[in-house]
Design a protein around this motif. Structure first.
Motif, PDB file in Angstrom:
ATOM      1  N   ALA A  27       0.834  -1.207   0.000  1.00 30.57           N
ATOM      2  CA  ALA A  27       0.000   0.000   0.000  1.00 30.57           C
ATOM      3  C   ALA A  27       0.866   1.254   0.000  1.00 30.57           C
ATOM      4  O   ALA A  27       0.565   2.240  -0.686  1.00 30.57           O
ATOM      5  CB  ALA A  27      -0.934  -0.002   1.212  1.00 30.57           C
ATOM      6  N   LYS A  28       1.954   1.209   0.755  1.00 30.73           N
ATOM      7  CA  LYS A  28       2.884   2.344   0.778  1.00 30.73           C
ATOM      8  C   LYS A  28       3.471   2.590  -0.610  1.00 30.73           C
ATOM      9  O   LYS A  28       3.463   3.727  -1.104  1.00 30.73           O
ATOM     10  CB  LYS A  28       4.027   2.086   1.770  1.00 30.73           C
ATOM     11  CG  LYS A  28       5.058   3.199   1.813  1.00 30.73           C
ATOM     12  CD  LYS A  28       6.237   2.862   2.709  1.00 30.73           C
ATOM     13  CE  LYS A  28       7.153   1.858   2.072  1.00 30.73           C
ATOM     14  NZ  LYS A  28       8.407   1.645   2.836  1.00 30.73           N
ATOM     15  N   GLU A  29       3.943   1.531  -1.255  1.00 35.67           N
ATOM     16  CA  GLU A  29       4.532   1.675  -2.589  1.00 35.67           C
ATOM     17  C   GLU A  29       3.481   2.105  -3.617  1.00 35.67           C
ATOM     18  O   GLU A  29       3.773   2.881  -4.530  1.00 35.67           O
ATOM     19  CB  GLU A  29       5.175   0.359  -3.014  1.00 35.67           C
ATOM     20  CG  GLU A  29       6.353  -0.069  -2.152  1.00 35.67           C
ATOM     21  CD  GLU A  29       7.453   0.980  -2.136  1.00 35.67           C
ATOM     22  OE1 GLU A  29       7.910   1.375  -3.219  1.00 35.67           O
ATOM     23  OE2 GLU A  29       7.834   1.414  -1.030  1.00 35.67           O
ATOM     24  N   THR A  30       2.258   1.609  -3.456  1.00 34.06           N
ATOM     25  CA  THR A  30       1.166   2.003  -4.350  1.00 34.06           C
ATOM     26  C   THR A  30       0.930   3.499  -4.281  1.00 34.06           C
ATOM     27  O   THR A  30       0.775   4.178  -5.306  1.00 34.06           O
ATOM     28  CB  THR A  30      -0.125   1.250  -3.979  1.00 34.06           C
ATOM     29  OG1 THR A  30       0.082  -0.156  -4.137  1.00 34.06           O
ATOM     30  CG2 THR A  30      -1.292   1.682  -4.857  1.00 34.06           C
ATOM     31  N   LEU A  31       0.908   4.028  -3.065  1.00 36.32           N
ATOM     32  CA  LEU A  31       0.657   5.457  -2.862  1.00 36.32           C
ATOM     33  C   LEU A  31       1.838   6.309  -3.320  1.00 36.32           C
ATOM     34  O   LEU A  31       1.666   7.287  -4.062  1.00 36.32           O
ATOM     35  CB  LEU A  31       0.361   5.731  -1.383  1.00 36.32           C
ATOM     36  CG  LEU A  31       0.157   7.192  -0.989  1.00 36.32           C
ATOM     37  CD1 LEU A  31      -1.120   7.746  -1.613  1.00 36.32           C
ATOM     38  CD2 LEU A  31       0.109   7.335   0.531  1.00 36.32           C
ATOM     39  N   LEU A  32       3.030   5.945  -2.879  1.00 33.01           N
ATOM     40  CA  LEU A  32       4.195   6.795  -3.128  1.00 33.01           C
ATOM     41  C   LEU A  32       4.689   6.718  -4.569  1.00 33.01           C
ATOM     42  O   LEU A  32       5.173   7.715  -5.117  1.00 33.01           O
ATOM     43  CB  LEU A  32       5.328   6.420  -2.172  1.00 33.01           C
ATOM     44  CG  LEU A  32       5.019   6.573  -0.678  1.00 33.01           C
ATOM     45  CD1 LEU A  32       6.227   6.154   0.152  1.00 33.01           C
ATOM     46  CD2 LEU A  32       4.630   8.007  -0.334  1.00 33.01           C
ATOM     47  N   LYS A  33       4.557   5.552  -5.198  1.00 33.08           N
ATOM     48  CA  LYS A  33       5.068   5.367  -6.558  1.00 33.08           C
ATOM     49  C   LYS A  33       3.966   5.317  -7.612  1.00 33.08           C
ATOM     50  O   LYS A  33       4.240   5.146  -8.793  1.00 33.08           O
ATOM     51  CB  LYS A  33       5.900   4.086  -6.628  1.00 33.08           C
ATOM     52  CG  LYS A  33       7.142   4.126  -5.753  1.00 33.08           C
ATOM     53  CD  LYS A  33       7.962   2.851  -5.900  1.00 33.08           C
ATOM     54  CE  LYS A  33       9.226   2.908  -5.052  1.00 33.08           C
ATOM     55  NZ  LYS A  33      10.027   1.662  -5.164  1.00 33.08           N
ATOM     56  N   PHE A  34       2.722   5.467  -7.153  1.00 29.78           N
ATOM     57  CA  PHE A  34       1.563   5.428  -8.039  1.00 29.78           C
ATOM     58  C   PHE A  34       1.592   4.149  -8.879  1.00 29.78           C
ATOM     59  O   PHE A  34       1.409   4.152 -10.090  1.00 29.78           O
ATOM     60  CB  PHE A  34       1.535   6.665  -8.947  1.00 29.78           C
ATOM     61  CG  PHE A  34       0.175   6.937  -9.541  1.00 29.78           C
ATOM     62  CD1 PHE A  34      -0.904   7.252  -8.746  1.00 29.78           C
ATOM     63  CD2 PHE A  34      -0.018   6.871 -10.913  1.00 29.78           C
ATOM     64  CE1 PHE A  34      -2.155   7.500  -9.295  1.00 29.78           C
ATOM     65  CE2 PHE A  34      -1.264   7.110 -11.469  1.00 29.78           C
ATOM     66  CZ  PHE A  34      -2.336   7.427 -10.663  1.00 29.78           C
ATOM     67  N   ASP A  35       1.792   3.032  -8.190  1.00 27.52           N
ATOM     68  CA  ASP A  35       1.921   1.727  -8.841  1.00 27.52           C
ATOM     69  C   ASP A  35       0.571   1.013  -8.788  1.00 27.52           C
ATOM     70  O   ASP A  35       0.237   0.339  -7.802  1.00 27.52           O
ATOM     71  CB  ASP A  35       2.995   0.903  -8.133  1.00 27.52           C
ATOM     72  CG  ASP A  35       3.328  -0.381  -8.875  1.00 27.52           C
ATOM     73  OD1 ASP A  35       2.472  -0.889  -9.613  1.00 27.52           O
ATOM     74  OD2 ASP A  35       4.460  -0.880  -8.693  1.00 27.52           O
ATOM     75  N   LYS A  36      -0.205   1.141  -9.856  1.00 24.58           N
ATOM     76  CA  LYS A  36      -1.545   0.565  -9.871  1.00 24.58           C
ATOM     77  C   LYS A  36      -1.524  -0.962  -9.899  1.00 24.58           C
ATOM     78  O   LYS A  36      -2.423  -1.608  -9.340  1.00 24.58           O
ATOM     79  CB  LYS A  36      -2.335   1.097 -11.071  1.00 24.58           C
ATOM     80  CG  LYS A  36      -2.675   2.581 -10.967  1.00 24.58           C
ATOM     81  CD  LYS A  36      -3.699   2.981 -12.016  1.00 24.58           C
ATOM     82  CE  LYS A  36      -4.113   4.440 -11.840  1.00 24.58           C
ATOM     83  NZ  LYS A  36      -5.266   4.795 -12.700  1.00 24.58           N
ATOM     84  N   ASP A  37      -0.518  -1.547 -10.523  1.00 23.36           N
ATOM     85  CA  ASP A  37      -0.416  -3.009 -10.551  1.00 23.36           C
ATOM     86  C   ASP A  37      -0.216  -3.569  -9.145  1.00 23.36           C
ATOM     87  O   ASP A  37      -0.825  -4.584  -8.770  1.00 23.36           O
ATOM     88  CB  ASP A  37       0.736  -3.448 -11.451  1.00 23.36           C
ATOM     89  CG  ASP A  37       0.451  -3.201 -12.926  1.00 23.36           C
ATOM     90  OD1 ASP A  37      -0.744  -3.122 -13.284  1.00 23.36           O
ATOM     91  OD2 ASP A  37       1.417  -3.070 -13.706  1.00 23.36           O
ATOM     92  N   LEU A  38       0.627  -2.898  -8.390  1.00 24.98           N
ATOM     93  CA  LEU A  38       0.846  -3.332  -7.014  1.00 24.98           C
ATOM     94  C   LEU A  38      -0.420  -3.144  -6.191  1.00 24.98           C
ATOM     95  O   LEU A  38      -0.756  -3.977  -5.341  1.00 24.98           O
ATOM     96  CB  LEU A  38       2.005  -2.537  -6.405  1.00 24.98           C
ATOM     97  CG  LEU A  38       2.669  -3.108  -5.149  1.00 24.98           C
ATOM     98  CD1 LEU A  38       3.175  -4.524  -5.401  1.00 24.98           C
ATOM     99  CD2 LEU A  38       3.799  -2.204  -4.701  1.00 24.98           C
ATOM    100  N   GLY A  39      -1.122  -2.054  -6.434  1.00 18.40           N
ATOM    101  CA  GLY A  39      -2.387  -1.830  -5.748  1.00 18.40           C
ATOM    102  C   GLY A  39      -3.401  -2.920  -6.043  1.00 18.40           C
ATOM    103  O   GLY A  39      -4.155  -3.343  -5.166  1.00 18.40           O
TER     104      GLY A  39
END
Length: 222
Positions: A27-39
């Protein structure tokens, strides 16, 4: 035997802690890196978290009905209900962040994220989660001191973020909605910290038969 069932539940709770901590990382990486795949991965794993939560709850209910535990064993079972509930709320936060990112079209202003200390807040939460699951795994409540110390730091970060977001909205009124969403993230991160404090209290409860009041004397219930 009851002792074997208790150890199995303890092992499963530790496994659930690790799963939820991984969800928070993503969730942190999704928010900070705008990584929709990870989300998307976070959202897809939500059902796995719910299944583990349900499995542990059922095992605890079975122990209560079949073995009628008492004293320390009963405290552990009762604490387990609260711990898995708190873990579920932490996982909900991770899914909530990931769902929002999957539906939005642009990333957050990096300067705003920095001024809100988002990386630091997630790192404090991560350290709190690690302390809790180490205390559970090693049957050592001394790990939990860090939970209460880091929760105070999260409170300071929240105040700093409120100030930064207020200034950002004043300067960028067209971004008010996104600023308010980030404020919600900050507040929900603080609530995650509250859930982790509750988990720490439950671990102390079944280890030491006390309810931990931070900054106050412990009250024995044995």
């Amino acid at each position: 035997m009851l002792s074997a069932e208790l150890q199995l539940v303890k092992k499963d709770i530790f496994h659930l802690c690790v799963l939820v901590q991984a969800q928070m990382h993503k969730a942190k990486e999704t928010l900070l890196k705008f990584d929709k795949d990870l989300g998307y991965d976070v959202v897809m794993n939500e059902q796995k978290i719910e299944k583990w939560n349900h499995r542990i709850k059922q095992d605890c209910e079975s122990m209560l009905s079949l073995f009628r535990p008492s004293a320390a064993d009963l405290r552990f079972v009762l604490a387990s209900f609260k711990i898995i509930h708190c873990l579920g709320r932490c996982a909900d936060f991770a899914s909530w962040v990931s769902l929002y990112i999957s539906e939005t079209e642009s990333s957050f202003d990096k300067a705003l994220l920095n001024s809100c200390n988002m990386v630091q807040m997630f790192e404090e939460i991560d350290a709190m989660m690690y302390a809790v699951h180490q205390a559970i795994d090693k049957d050592d409540s001394s790990f939990l001191k860090a939970v209460f110390e880091k929760d105070e730091m999260i409170g300071r970060y929240r105040l700093m973020a409120m100030d930064a977001i207020g200034k950002y909205i004043q300067s960028n009124p067209e971004q008010s909605q996104r600023g308010l969403y980030l404020f919600s993230v900050v507040m929900k991160l603080e609530r995650v910290g509250d859930q982790l404090k509750s988990m720490a209290n439950e671990v102390i409860f079944y280890h030491e038969a006390t309810i931990h009041n931070h900054g106050k004397s412990n009250t024995s219930i044995s």
